[in-house]
Design a protein around this motif. Structure first.
Motif, mmCIF file in Angstrom:
data_model
loop_
_atom_site.group_PDB
_atom_site.id
_atom_site.type_symbol
_atom_site.label_atom_id
_atom_site.label_comp_id
_atom_site.label_asym_id
_atom_site.label_seq_id
_atom_site.Cartn_x
_atom_site.Cartn_y
_atom_site.Cartn_z
ATOM 1 N N PRO A 137 0.818 -1.216 0.000
ATOM 2 C CA PRO A 137 0.000 0.000 0.000
ATOM 3 C C PRO A 137 0.853 1.267 0.000
ATOM 4 N N GLY A 138 0.406 2.266 -0.746
ATOM 5 C CA GLY A 138 1.049 3.572 -0.739
ATOM 6 C C GLY A 138 2.354 3.661 -1.511
ATOM 7 N N ARG A 139 2.724 2.605 -2.227
ATOM 8 C CA ARG A 139 3.978 2.635 -2.984
ATOM 9 C C ARG A 139 3.705 2.785 -4.472
ATOM 10 N N ASP A 140 4.699 3.284 -5.160
ATOM 11 C CA ASP A 140 4.644 3.383 -6.615
ATOM 12 C C ASP A 140 4.378 1.984 -7.186
ATOM 13 N N PRO A 141 3.288 1.797 -7.937
ATOM 14 C CA PRO A 141 2.955 0.461 -8.428
ATOM 15 C C PRO A 141 3.905 -0.055 -9.510
ATOM 16 N N TYR A 142 4.811 0.780 -9.964
ATOM 17 C CA TYR A 142 5.788 0.319 -10.954
ATOM 18 C C TYR A 142 7.021 -0.311 -10.303
ATOM 19 N N LEU A 143 7.183 -0.140 -8.997
ATOM 20 C CA LEU A 143 8.341 -0.711 -8.317
ATOM 21 C C LEU A 143 8.197 -2.224 -8.196
ATOM 22 N N GLN A 144 9.270 -2.949 -8.520
ATOM 23 C CA GLN A 144 9.281 -4.405 -8.427
ATOM 24 C C GLN A 144 9.743 -4.861 -7.046
ATOM 25 N N HIS A 145 9.106 -5.914 -6.547
ATOM 26 C CA HIS A 145 9.508 -6.532 -5.286
ATOM 27 C C HIS A 145 9.576 -8.041 -5.479
ATOM 28 N N LEU A 146 10.345 -8.710 -4.606
ATOM 29 C CA LEU A 146 10.426 -10.168 -4.646
ATOM 30 C C LEU A 146 9.635 -10.747 -3.476
ATOM 31 N N TYR A 147 8.870 -11.812 -3.764
ATOM 32 C CA TYR A 147 8.050 -12.480 -2.763
ATOM 33 C C TYR A 147 8.346 -13.976 -2.755
ATOM 34 N N ARG A 148 8.296 -14.537 -1.574
ATOM 35 C CA ARG A 148 8.344 -15.993 -1.412
ATOM 36 C C ARG A 148 6.897 -16.462 -1.286
ATOM 37 N N VAL A 149 6.492 -17.395 -2.137
ATOM 38 C CA VAL A 149 5.117 -17.885 -2.144
ATOM 39 C C VAL A 149 5.140 -19.390 -1.914
ATOM 40 N N GLU A 150 4.484 -19.834 -0.855
ATOM 41 C CA GLU A 150 4.412 -21.282 -0.607
ATOM 42 C C GLU A 150 3.497 -21.908 -1.665
ATOM 43 N N LEU A 159 10.156 -10.261 0.524
ATOM 44 C CA LEU A 159 11.589 -10.437 0.777
ATOM 45 C C LEU A 159 12.397 -9.168 0.549
ATOM 46 N N THR A 160 11.777 -8.156 -0.047
ATOM 47 C CA THR A 160 12.473 -6.893 -0.352
ATOM 48 C C THR A 160 11.633 -5.741 0.174
ATOM 49 N N PRO A 161 11.746 -5.410 1.464
ATOM 50 C CA PRO A 161 10.827 -4.470 2.087
ATOM 51 C C PRO A 161 11.041 -2.999 1.740
ATOM 52 N N GLU A 162 12.210 -2.617 1.275
ATOM 53 C CA GLU A 162 12.482 -1.199 1.019
ATOM 54 C C GLU A 162 11.616 -0.669 -0.122
ATOM 55 N N PRO A 163 11.126 0.583 -0.009
ATOM 56 C CA PRO A 163 10.332 1.188 -1.082
ATOM 57 C C PRO A 163 11.240 1.628 -2.236
ATOM 58 N N ALA A 164 11.667 0.651 -3.020
ATOM 59 C CA ALA A 164 12.592 0.876 -4.130
ATOM 60 C C ALA A 164 12.272 -0.148 -5.206
ATOM 61 N N ASP A 165 12.933 -0.028 -6.342
ATOM 62 C CA ASP A 165 12.802 -1.022 -7.399
ATOM 63 C C ASP A 165 13.878 -2.076 -7.170
#
Length: 198
Positions: A137-150, A159-165
């Motif tokens: 929420p509240g972040r630029d929707p173009y920024l990529q993040h990595l997630y671990r999905v069971e 896995l990448t909490p910083e508000p960055a790409d």
């Protein structure tokens, strides 16, 4: 060695300028997986072809009377999970779908955000790493993040909490990843992180 030929029974496919058939062997070599893009870009279909008989079975299809995004579509076969991970837009957002070689399916992600790619999986085959956008929420929707999905879809870990790409590369054994993170106002930093918790 015998020179015998096994003819494949998959559908006749018109070759496209973009989107020729894609193939991937399964872990034990008993089948070949094939993705076919229908001419006019109204469907993406996944088939399993029996290597011994050539018999072809459709495992999954995304279809539309308008357009199915073939260009950004991603899929991967995981030998560890012995399953195909497929990005599907059937629910209105692009999300990770797990398809077994028996045709069983379950969505691993859902909601008002998008999965844009697969980055790997852990060596147990019980978790997948996906690149996503617009979930935080509240972040630029173009920024990529990595997630671990069971693989049961019950738990997603950022896995990448910083508000960055985040431009990531997961190690082949799935234990660590390199995270190159930056913003328009911050130069790139490179971190080595655990795929368990970031």
């Amino acid at each position: 060695a015998s020179g015998a030929v096994t003819r494949v029974e998959s559908p006749v496919t018109e070759m496209l300028y973009y989107g020729a058939p894609e193939f991937q062997w399964t872990r034990d070599g008993s089948a070949v997986l094939q993705k076919i893009t229908r001419r006019g870009y109204g469907a993406l279909r996944l088939y399993s072809i029996d290597a011994a008989t050539g018999r072809s079975v459709q495992l999954h299809a995304d279809e539309s009377d308008r357009f199915v995004d073939f260009y950004w579509h991603r899929w991967t076969y995981s030998p560890e999970a012995d399953a195909v991970f497929w990005i599907s837009e059937r629910e209105g957002w692009s999300h990770a779908l797990r398809v077994t070689l028996r045709g069983e399916k379950n969505y691993l992600t859902s909601g008002a955000w998008m999965v844009s790619g697969f980055a790997g999986n852990d060596s147990s085959g019980k978790a997948l790493f996906v690149v996503g956008r617009g979930r935080e929420p509240g972040r630029d929707p173009y920024l990529q993040h990595l997630y671990r999905v069971e693989n049961d879809g019950r738990k997603i870990t950022l896995l990448t909490p910083e508000p960055a790409d985040h431009d990531v590369s997961v190690a082949p054994d799935g234990r660590f990843f390199v995270d190159n993170l930056s913003t328009i106002g911050q130069p790139t930093r490179s971190l080595l992180r655990s795929t368990r918790d970031g």
